[in-house]
Design an enzyme around this catalytic site. Structure first.
Site, PDB file in Angstrom:
ATOM      1  N   VAL A 263      -5.711   5.399  -5.597  1.00 51.97           N
ATOM      2  CA  VAL A 263      -4.338   5.738  -4.907  1.00 51.97           C
ATOM      3  C   VAL A 263      -4.913   7.072  -4.286  1.00 51.97           C
ATOM      4  O   VAL A 263      -4.398   7.437  -3.100  1.00 51.97           O
ATOM      5  CB  VAL A 263      -3.130   6.030  -5.806  1.00 51.97           C
ATOM      6  N   ASP A 264      -5.206   7.790  -5.133  1.00 52.49           N
ATOM      7  CA  ASP A 264      -5.372   9.599  -4.811  1.00 52.49           C
ATOM      8  C   ASP A 264      -6.440   9.749  -3.481  1.00 52.49           C
ATOM      9  O   ASP A 264      -5.991  10.461  -2.537  1.00 52.49           O
ATOM     10  CB  ASP A 264      -6.032  10.022  -5.997  1.00 52.49           C
TER      11      ASP A 264
ATOM     12  N   TYR B  42      -7.431   5.269 -15.177  1.00 51.55           N
ATOM     13  CA  TYR B  42      -7.080   5.884 -16.490  1.00 51.55           C
ATOM     14  C   TYR B  42      -6.760   4.615 -17.489  1.00 51.55           C
ATOM     15  O   TYR B  42      -6.525   4.867 -18.556  1.00 51.55           O
ATOM     16  CB  TYR B  42      -5.784   6.658 -16.238  1.00 51.55           C
TER      17      TYR B  42
ATOM     18  N   SER C 171      -1.481   5.302 -13.862  1.00 51.66           N
ATOM     19  CA  SER C 171      -2.536   5.284 -15.051  1.00 51.66           C
ATOM     20  C   SER C 171      -2.963   3.701 -15.116  1.00 51.66           C
ATOM     21  O   SER C 171      -3.733   3.857 -16.350  1.00 51.66           O
ATOM     22  CB  SER C 171      -1.620   5.623 -16.326  1.00 51.66           C
ATOM     23  N   THR C 172      -2.859   2.912 -14.444  1.00 53.51           N
ATOM     24  CA  THR C 172      -3.331   1.434 -14.475  1.00 53.51           C
ATOM     25  C   THR C 172      -4.363   1.243 -13.895  1.00 53.51           C
ATOM     26  O   THR C 172      -4.853  -0.015 -13.951  1.00 53.51           O
ATOM     27  CB  THR C 172      -1.928   0.527 -14.192  1.00 53.51           C
ATOM     28  N   GLY C 173      -5.085   2.217 -13.244  1.00 54.39           N
ATOM     29  CA  GLY C 173      -6.266   1.852 -12.496  1.00 54.39           C
ATOM     30  C   GLY C 173      -7.369   2.604 -13.561  1.00 54.39           C
ATOM     31  O   GLY C 173      -7.832   2.098 -14.393  1.00 54.39           O
TER      32      GLY C 173
ATOM     33  N   ASP D 160       0.706  -1.142   0.082  1.00 53.90           N
ATOM     34  CA  ASP D 160      -0.116   0.022   0.156  1.00 53.90           C
ATOM     35  C   ASP D 160       1.046   1.391   0.085  1.00 53.90           C
ATOM     36  O   ASP D 160       1.641   1.308   0.889  1.00 53.90           O
ATOM     37  CB  ASP D 160      -0.677  -0.067   1.061  1.00 53.90           C
ATOM     38  N   ILE D 161       0.843   2.148  -1.019  1.00 52.25           N
ATOM     39  CA  ILE D 161       1.559   3.444  -1.148  1.00 52.25           C
ATOM     40  C   ILE D 161       1.369   4.295   0.227  1.00 52.25           C
ATOM     41  O   ILE D 161       2.420   4.763   0.562  1.00 52.25           O
ATOM     42  CB  ILE D 161       1.130   3.991  -2.513  1.00 52.25           C
TER      43      ILE D 161
ATOM     44  N   ASN E 197      -5.054  13.605 -10.673  1.00 53.40           N
ATOM     45  CA  ASN E 197      -5.576  14.372 -11.909  1.00 53.40           C
ATOM     46  C   ASN E 197      -5.111  15.599 -12.249  1.00 53.40           C
ATOM     47  O   ASN E 197      -4.978  16.223 -11.545  1.00 53.40           O
ATOM     48  CB  ASN E 197      -7.262  14.242 -11.956  1.00 53.40           C
TER      49      ASN E 197
HETATM   50  N1  AR6 Z   1      -1.447   1.530  -2.930  1.00 53.42           N
HETATM   51  C1  AR6 Z   1      -0.462   1.239  -4.096  1.00 53.42           C
HETATM   52  N2  AR6 Z   1      -1.324   1.044  -5.387  1.00 53.42           N
HETATM   53  C2  AR6 Z   1      -2.818   1.121  -5.306  1.00 53.42           C
HETATM   54  C3  AR6 Z   1      -3.480   1.664  -4.326  1.00 53.42           C
HETATM   55  C4  AR6 Z   1      -2.712   1.890  -2.789  1.00 53.42           C
HETATM   56  N3  AR6 Z   1      -3.308   1.986  -1.690  1.00 53.42           N
HETATM   57  N4  AR6 Z   1      -4.692   1.597  -4.651  1.00 53.42           N
HETATM   58  C5  AR6 Z   1      -4.794   1.334  -5.860  1.00 53.42           C
HETATM   59  N5  AR6 Z   1      -3.931   1.181  -6.381  1.00 53.42           N
HETATM   60  P1  AR6 Z   1      -5.416   4.600  -9.755  1.00 53.42           P
HETATM   61  P2  AR6 Z   1      -4.856   6.411 -12.273  1.00 53.42           P
HETATM   62  C6  AR6 Z   1      -3.206   0.685  -7.618  1.00 53.42           C
HETATM   63  O1  AR6 Z   1      -6.946   4.511 -10.263  1.00 53.42           O
HETATM   64  O2  AR6 Z   1      -5.073   4.892 -13.242  1.00 53.42           O
HETATM   65  C7  AR6 Z   1      -8.053   8.783  -9.141  1.00 53.42           C
HETATM   66  O3  AR6 Z   1      -9.431   9.002  -9.242  1.00 53.42           O
HETATM   67  C8  AR6 Z   1      -4.209   0.402  -8.685  1.00 53.42           C
HETATM   68  O4  AR6 Z   1      -4.535  -1.046  -8.579  1.00 53.42           O
HETATM   69  O5  AR6 Z   1      -5.315   5.224  -8.369  1.00 53.42           O
HETATM   70  O6  AR6 Z   1      -3.618   6.933 -12.492  1.00 53.42           O
HETATM   71  C9  AR6 Z   1      -7.373  10.157  -9.671  1.00 53.42           C
HETATM   72  O7  AR6 Z   1      -7.931  11.463  -8.960  1.00 53.42           O
HETATM   73  C10 AR6 Z   1      -3.717   0.733  -9.969  1.00 53.42           C
HETATM   74  O8  AR6 Z   1      -2.894  -0.295 -10.447  1.00 53.42           O
HETATM   75  O9  AR6 Z   1      -4.649   5.567 -10.546  1.00 53.42           O
HETATM   76  C11 AR6 Z   1      -7.650  10.319 -11.071  1.00 53.42           C
HETATM   77  O10 AR6 Z   1      -8.644  10.925 -11.399  1.00 53.42           O
HETATM   78  C12 AR6 Z   1      -2.648   1.807  -9.671  1.00 53.42           C
HETATM   79  O11 AR6 Z   1      -2.749   1.949  -8.353  1.00 53.42           O
HETATM   80  C13 AR6 Z   1      -7.302   8.788 -11.646  1.00 53.42           C
HETATM   81  O12 AR6 Z   1      -7.869   8.167 -10.513  1.00 53.42           O
HETATM   82  C14 AR6 Z   1      -3.280   3.341 -10.041  1.00 53.42           C
HETATM   83  O13 AR6 Z   1      -4.731   3.301 -10.125  1.00 53.42           O
HETATM   84  C15 AR6 Z   1      -5.979   8.577 -11.892  1.00 53.42           C
HETATM   85  O14 AR6 Z   1      -5.990   7.126 -12.350  1.00 53.42           O
END
Ligand code: AR6
Length: 188
Positions: free
Chosen positions: A41-42, A129, A125-127, A18-19, A32
C-alpha cells in the site's frame, strides 16, 4: 459493490478495490516506523501521490508502532494521508492485537482532529507485516465500530480490501459483528 452496516448517520463499509483510488477525505497508509516509502500500500500511495508525501513524512521523521501521523495527499483524490504503523506479527501473543487496534484508533483520532467526514483504510499489517487476515479483520472492524459509536467524526469509514481473500475475511468478520451488535447488513 460491497457490504455495509449503519449506526444512525454513521457507516462502516467494505469494498474490494485499490486504496489509492478512494475519494474519501483521507486515506490511511500502511506505513513503517521510519515513514520511509516501502512496498505494498505504501509503495502504491507514494507512486500515485507524488514526492510531496515522502517529503512531508521525512520532516515528521517517524511514527511509533500503534500510532498515526498526517500528511497532505499530493496528487491523490483524498485531501490527507494518515500514516498508520501496524505491528509486525510475531506469534499473536506479543501485544500485536492491542497495537493493531491502536493503529486503527489513532488513525481515526487524526481524522477527528481534522473534523473529516470520511476515511478509507487498507487492511493494516496483513501484507509484509504478516498478520493473519482472519485474526486482523475482527480487531479492525470492532475498533472502527466502537470509535464510530463514540465520536461525531468521521461519519463514514470504508475498508478497501485488495482481492477476494481479504474481502471475504472482512465480510465474514462484519457478518459476525453485525449479528453480535444486532445491526442490519446491507449489500450495495
Ligand atoms: N489497495 C488496498 N490494499 C492493498 C493495496 C492497494 N493498492 N496493495 C496492497 N494491499 P502491506 P503491512 C493490501 O504490505 O502489512 C510496506 O513496505 C495487501 O494485500 O501494504 O502493514 C511499508 O513500508 C495487504 O492485505 O502493509 C511497511 O514497511 C494489506 O494491503 C510494511 O510494508 C497491507 O499490506 C507494512 O506492512
Amino acid at each position: 459493490m460491497g457490504v455495509r452496516i449503519r449506526l444512525g448517520d454513521k457507516t462502516l463499509e467494505l469494498i474490494m478495490g485499490d486504496i489509492t483510488e478512494q475519494d474519501t477525505d483521507a486515506i490511511v497508509n500502511a506505513a513503517n516506523e521510519r515513514l520511509i516509502p516501502g512496498g505494498g500500500v505504501d509503495g502504491a500511495i507514494h507512486r500515485r501521490g507524488g514526492p510531496s508525501i515522502a517529503e512531508e513524512a521525512r520532516r515528521i521523521g517517524g511514527c511509533p508502532t500503534g500510532q498515526a501521523v498526517v500528511t497532505g495527499a499530493g496528487q491523490l483524490k483524498a485531501r490527507y494521508v494518515i500514516h498508520a504503523v501496524g505491528p509486525i506479527y510475531r506469534d499473536g501473543r506479543s501485544g500485536e492485537a492491542d497495537l493493531l487496534a491502536s493503529a486503527y484508533r489513532e488513525s481515526l483520532k487524526r481524522a477527528r482532529e481534522l473534523n473529516l467526514a470520511s476515511v478509507a483504510f487498507p487492511s493494516l499489517s496483513t501484507g509484509a507485516y504478516g498478520y493473519p487476515l482472519e485474526e486482523a479483520a475482527p480487531i479492525a472492524l470492532k475498533t472502527i465500530l466502537s470509535f464510530l459509536k463514540e465520536n461525531e467524526s468521521p461519519r463514514l469509514v470504508r475498508m478497501v480490501l485488495w482481492g477476494e481473500k481479504a474481502y471475504e475475511a472482512y465480510r465474514k468478520a462484519l457478518v459476525e459483528l453485525a449479528k453480535k451488535e444486532g445491526l442490519e447488513l446491507e449489500e450495495f
